[in-house]
Scaffold this motif. Structure first.
Motif, mmCIF file in Angstrom:
data_model
loop_
_atom_site.group_PDB
_atom_site.id
_atom_site.type_symbol
_atom_site.label_atom_id
_atom_site.label_comp_id
_atom_site.label_asym_id
_atom_site.label_seq_id
_atom_site.Cartn_x
_atom_site.Cartn_y
_atom_site.Cartn_z
ATOM 1 N N THR A 316 38.857 27.491 -16.526
ATOM 2 C CA THR A 316 38.607 28.656 -15.662
ATOM 3 C C THR A 316 38.197 29.882 -16.468
ATOM 4 O O THR A 316 37.213 30.552 -16.140
ATOM 5 N N THR A 352 29.189 30.553 -9.441
ATOM 6 C CA THR A 352 30.114 29.990 -10.437
ATOM 7 C C THR A 352 31.254 30.967 -10.754
ATOM 8 O O THR A 352 32.398 30.541 -10.951
ATOM 9 N N ILE A 355 33.825 30.617 -8.022
ATOM 10 C CA ILE A 355 34.697 29.457 -8.212
ATOM 11 C C ILE A 355 35.764 29.772 -9.261
ATOM 12 O O ILE A 355 36.951 29.470 -9.083
ATOM 13 N N SER A 359 39.751 30.174 -8.589
ATOM 14 C CA SER A 359 40.673 29.331 -9.359
ATOM 15 C C SER A 359 41.737 30.183 -10.041
ATOM 16 O O SER A 359 42.930 29.851 -10.025
ATOM 17 N N LEU A 366 41.229 24.457 -6.212
ATOM 18 C CA LEU A 366 40.677 24.659 -7.556
ATOM 19 C C LEU A 366 41.740 24.493 -8.649
ATOM 20 O O LEU A 366 42.919 24.296 -8.371
ATOM 21 N N ALA A 468 32.080 25.075 -13.675
ATOM 22 C CA ALA A 468 32.471 25.279 -12.274
ATOM 23 C C ALA A 468 32.821 23.949 -11.617
ATOM 24 O O ALA A 468 33.815 23.844 -10.872
ATOM 25 N N VAL A 472 36.515 22.687 -10.061
ATOM 26 C CA VAL A 472 36.724 22.074 -8.744
ATOM 27 C C VAL A 472 37.431 20.729 -8.906
ATOM 28 O O VAL A 472 38.400 20.423 -8.198
#
Length: 639
Positions: A316, A352, A355, A359, A366, A468, A472
């Motif tokens: 992340t 991205t 995401i 997260s 995530l 990214a 996920v």
């Protein structure tokens, strides 16, 4: 796995600017090869050692924890180096940059595979030196160079704990300095080792009271920030505490102390992150906070939870820092006001980043969503107070992540200014035929760090998309089959997490992000708190206690060198020259005259010796008669 980046990095550093053209492709190729070797090592679990000191070898090995770490480190290094290939300025020394990055990654790989304190010390030192060079990479800028120095001195101060631990381990009877034997040391040496390890780890991982150096580390290029804050240097301290969790708990005091320092860092630096106006500073403070949760897990005995959070955070945070770097290259700013609406202008980076931010906030499904719950579960089993504090820290995470996400997607309240927009400057911020006051404020911050390129190239976009997708996919850790399998890899038992915990934490995260977004849209930005924006004033305190005294000592030693040592050397040189002159003037001339006199005397004797050689036989006969007579007289006298 270790030799490839070490040798390639050394070769690039030695070749210098001559290798600039091939440096990016070389470093990426080496990183990909190291990743493949890391996967093989994770499967094979090898151990190697070489004799170094009597009874203390250099020892490396791969077990469950280091197997996870080597794959994580090499994969993140590969992504960061691909991004760096398209991010550095054309005039910058790419060979030096990529060489240092490879050396840095090699040091981290040694750190996570070291089996004893001696091997760990070598890697710890090399990692600190490489980070100093990378943070101050653009050393012609005095402020960046000073930032590297401050970060180096702060971490070096904490590193003294590692030497204390090694010395105490030897004194306690662990001559091999093996990490696995440290919990069995006799008191009080075991407690001294634990204290030294704790201090060194807190310094490396920027935990209280050392947190501020991570703020200064933002002076380095964006790929450096991404690597330092995700899977390498900052994670090294947390990794070490997770590795030595048995040592912490064998003392009775080190485990709880570690847990509370970690959660207090998560709370304090989470509040600092909420108040930052600079995106990289926000992400840096959030790194301290998230690593604080890993440190808390180590202190609470949650090795599986802490390791899972370390891996998820590495994915992340590398993604978020690379997104910040892409915007910095494109727009020339890190200021959150200048980045407002940038997610719309650059959709790949925007999606991205979204995401990554979700997260970081712990939003399902995530990466950090399940690992955060594992951390909270470990805290709950240790202490109710610790559990509540960890929940508060997790809630702060949703606030700073939600704030950053909202700002990069929204432009702000629109107050129209009556003049047309220059289409060349709009860059997707607004497509209307009029300029707003908010848009003007945004553009005022562009190019304040560097001149922006107004584009994001393929080399920058590719690793963002891959990271990214990984963020996920890592959300699958919420499934029992996944987190039980992860625990088996580590050789430990999985934490017990009720089905209701991820549901509640996920709902809280979603509601918190939505609430922050709504407040910012309706009421504008949050008010800054100077105490928090200045990172709790820690730098000024440590500057007085550590940095300023070191520089004062350095200046004093420099004066001693100039005024005493240097003068002594020059005086000795002058004395030697004077003695040489005296010898040349007096003794040498006397010796020369004596030598010449001896030569003349030898010549005279030679000339006298040649006179009897006339070539006349009767003269030789007369000389012989005289000689015989003289000899006879001598014999008669002696008798």
């Amino acid at each position: 796995m270790i030799a490839l980046p070490a040798i390639a990095g050394t070769a690039l550093l030695v070749c210098g600017r001559r290798a600039d053209r091939v440096a990016p492709s070389t470093s990426v190729t080496v990183a990909v090869a190291a990743t493949a070797l890391a996967i093989l090592n994770a499967l094979d679990r090898p151990e190697v050692s070489a004799p170094f000191l009597t009874g203390i070898p250099l020892s490396l090995g791969v077990d469950g924890l280091s197997a996870v770490m080597i794959v994580t480190v090499t994969a993140i290094v590969t992504a960061v180096l691909i991004f760096a290939a398209g991010d550095l300025r054309p005039d910058e020394p790419e060979a030096r940059f990529h060489g240092l990055m490879l050396m840095f990654s090699a040091a981290m790989l040694v750190t996570v595979t070291a089996q004893n304190l001696l091997t760990l010390l070598f890697a710890w030192e090399l990692m600190g030196a490489a980070s100093y060079a990378l943070i101050g990479f653009r050393w012609r800028d005095e402020q960046r160079a000073a930032s590297g120095t401050v970060a180096f001195l702060t971490t070096r101060t904490a590193d003294l704990g590692m030497y204390l631990a090694a010395g105490a381990a030897v004194a306690g009877g662990s001559l091999a300095l093996t990490l696995d034997t440290l919990p069995t040391l006799a008191e009080p040496w075991r407690d001294v080792v634990a204290a030294g390890i704790l201090v060194a780890a807190l310094g490396k991982s920027a935990q209280l009271p050392f947190s501020f150096w991570l703020s200064r580390a933002m002076a380095g290029p964006s790929p450096v920030s991404a690597l330092l804050h995700s899977a390498t240097m900052v994670a090294a301290g947390a990794y070490l505490l997770l590795r030595l969790e048995p040592l912490l708990h064998s003392t009775g005091w080190a485990g709880p102390a570690t847990a509370w320092i970690g959660v207090l860092t998560a709370l304090a630096l989470g509040a600092v992150a909420v108040c930052q106006s600079d995106l990289k500073q926000l992400l840096a403070a959030s790194t301290c906070a998230q690593v604080g949760l890993m440190v808390m897990a180590a202190g609470a005995g949650g090795v599986v939870a802490g390791t899972g959070h370390l891996v998820a955070h590495a994915i992340t945070k590398s993604l978020l820092f690379l997104c910040a770097g892409a915007w910095l290259t494109a727009l020339g700013t890190r200021n959150l006001t200048g980045l407002r609406g940038s997610a719309r202008a650059y959709p790949v980076v925007g999606v991205t980043f979204t995401i990554g931010a979700l997260s970081l906030a712990g939003v399902p499904p995530l990466a950090l969503w399940p690992t955060k719950d594992a951390i909270l579960s470990a805290a709950r089993e240790s202490s109710t107070a610790l559990y509540l504090a960890a929940w508060a820290a997790a809630a702060l995470g949703t606030v700073y992540a939600g704030r950053a996400l909202t700002l990069v997607w929204t432009v702000g309240r629109r107050t129209t200014v009556a003049r047309p927009v220059d289409p060349a400057l709009s860059d997707g911020i607004t497509a209307r035929g009029e300029v707003t006051a908010a848009t003007n404020e945004i553009r005022n911050h562009w190019d304040e760090e560097e001149v922006g390129t107004r584009r994001v190239n393929t080399a920058q976009a590719l690793p963002l998309s891959v990271l990214a997708l990984c963020a996920v996919a890592a959300g699958a850790a919420v499934l029992p089959v996944v987190h039980n399998g992860f625990a088996r890899v580590l050789g430990d038992s999985a934490p017990t997490i009720g089905w209701w915990e991820p549901v509640i934490s996920g709902l809280v995260a979603v509601l918190a992000v939505a609430t922050v977004a709504t407040l910012i849209r309706r009421r504008g930005e949050l008010s800054a708190v100077p105490f928090l924006t200045s990172w709790l004033g820690l730098e000024s305190a440590v500057d007085r206690l550590v940095v300023a005294p070191v520089f004062t000592l350095a200046r004093g030693l420099a004066r001693f060198d100039d005024q005493v040592l240097d003068r002594g050397v020059r005086a000795a040189a002058r004395g030697a020259l004077a003695a040489a002159d005296g010898l040349d003037r007096d003794a040498e001339h006397s010796i020369d005259r004596a030598v010449r006199g001896i030569g003349r005397a030898a010549g005279g004797v030679g000339r006298l010796a040649r006179r009897p050689e006339t070539g006349l036989v009767h003269q030789y006969f007369a000389q012989a008669v005289v000689g015989i007579v003289v000899l006879a007289v001598v014999l008669l006298v002696l008798r």
